[in-house]
Scaffold this motif. Structure first.
Motif, PDB file in Angstrom:
ATOM      1  N   GLY A 205      -1.256  13.625 -11.223  1.00  0.00           N
ATOM      2  CA  GLY A 205      -1.626  14.875 -12.224  1.00  0.00           C
ATOM      3  C   GLY A 205      -2.727  14.185 -13.145  1.00  0.00           C
ATOM      4  N   LEU A 206      -3.252  13.312 -13.162  1.00  0.00           N
ATOM      5  CA  LEU A 206      -4.133  12.888 -14.041  1.00  0.00           C
ATOM      6  C   LEU A 206      -5.546  13.091 -13.462  1.00  0.00           C
TER       7      LEU A 206
ATOM      8  N   ILE B 118       0.919  -1.175   0.151  1.00  0.00           N
ATOM      9  CA  ILE B 118       0.062   0.078   0.039  1.00  0.00           C
ATOM     10  C   ILE B 118       0.937   1.254  -0.086  1.00  0.00           C
ATOM     11  N   LEU B 119       2.205   1.064   0.675  1.00  0.00           N
ATOM     12  CA  LEU B 119       3.114   2.436   0.489  1.00  0.00           C
ATOM     13  C   LEU B 119       3.138   2.494  -1.104  1.00  0.00           C
TER      14      LEU B 119
ATOM     15  N   LEU C  33      -8.144   5.608  -0.876  1.00  0.00           N
ATOM     16  CA  LEU C  33      -7.488   4.515  -1.227  1.00  0.00           C
ATOM     17  C   LEU C  33      -5.914   4.577  -1.704  1.00  0.00           C
ATOM     18  N   HIS C  34      -5.666   6.023  -2.059  1.00  0.00           N
ATOM     19  CA  HIS C  34      -4.340   6.438  -2.204  1.00  0.00           C
ATOM     20  C   HIS C  34      -3.533   7.018  -1.388  1.00  0.00           C
TER      21      HIS C  34
ATOM     22  N   ILE D 278       2.980   5.976  -2.936  1.00  0.00           N
ATOM     23  CA  ILE D 278       4.059   6.776  -3.327  1.00  0.00           C
ATOM     24  C   ILE D 278       4.104   6.669  -4.589  1.00  0.00           C
ATOM     25  N   GLY D 279       3.642   5.726  -5.502  1.00  0.00           N
ATOM     26  CA  GLY D 279       3.492   5.504  -6.863  1.00  0.00           C
ATOM     27  C   GLY D 279       2.488   6.309  -7.606  1.00  0.00           C
ATOM     28  N   PHE D 280       1.352   6.456  -6.652  1.00  0.00           N
ATOM     29  CA  PHE D 280       0.157   7.271  -7.409  1.00  0.00           C
ATOM     30  C   PHE D 280       0.500   8.740  -7.382  1.00  0.00           C
TER      31      PHE D 280
END
Length: 215
Positions: free
Chosen positions: A105-106, A92-93, A121-122, A97-99
């Motif tokens: 920006g999307l 989940i980290l 969720l993020h 971090i990936g998001f």
């Protein structure tokens, strides 16, 4: 000192169990409301929805928190549950971090049909899982070398997504889509995520050691 720790643990156990259940249900309700919203819009494609790493990982978060709540209430949280909690924390980290680095920006991301669910969720659940691990640390430290096996899941996910995407022409994330810029950026991004996963695994195993314990 041990007796004082036992008494303190008994006092805080109900609050800890309540928090685990509460946040587990929060993640669950976010997933369910996402599904309900997408179904209402007429764009529900189950095999694609559940192909997102965010959704898969948050389902593991729900399972982890609820299992941990039951085990904590019964004072029976063993090594397997703690290892599972720690592994899910790494996943989940990676999501959070990936998001933040690759997708924040999307605006046209169909798995975040409801803005609040996107936040939960993020952003919320990565923080929740990290705090849960810090507050409710495993009795025995998890070794880094052993924990590296956890990365089979995200690595396998990336490979599966690439193969599936090539077959059906749909990729869950832009950074896994080689159709526009080729495979080089995709491979570099995956390598970066693997490095992130290794770093997070090291951090989580380090945090799994209780203060005052050398092993």
């Amino acid at each position: 000192a041990d007796r004082r720790m036992t008494v303190a643990s008994s006092i805080h156990r109900p609050a800890l169990v309540t928090a685990k259940i509460g946040f587990g249900l929060l993640a669950f309700s976010s997933i369910v409301s996402e599904i309900a919203t997408i179904v209402e819009r007429g764009t529900w494609v189950p095999e694609n929805f559940f192909a997102y790493f965010t959704i898969e990982t948050n389902m593991l978060v729900v399972l982890s928190l609820l299992l941990s709540a039951v085990a904590t209430a019964a004072n029976a949280q063993g090594a397997r549950i703690n290892a599972f909690r720690a592994a899910v924390t790494v996943y989940i980290l990676i999501v959070g971090i990936g998001f933040a680095l690759l997708l924040s920006g999307l605006t046209d991301v169909d798995f975040t049909a409801v803005p609040w669910n996107n936040t939960v969720l993020h952003y919320v659940m990565p923080v929740v899982m990290l705090i849960d691990l810090l507050i409710d640390r495993p009795a025995k430290r998890i070794r880094f070398g052993t924990a590296l096996i956890w990365l089979i899941f995200p690595a396998g996910y990336a490979a599966f997504s690439l193969v599936r995407g090539n077959l059906i022409g749909w990729y869950p994330y832009p950074f896994l889509n080689p159709t526009e810029q080729g495979y080089a950026p995709v491979v570099l991004t995956i390598i970066g995520l693997v490095v992130l996963g290794v770093a997070l695994t090291w951090l989580v195993t380090l945090l799994s050691r209780r203060p005052g314990k050398s092993r």
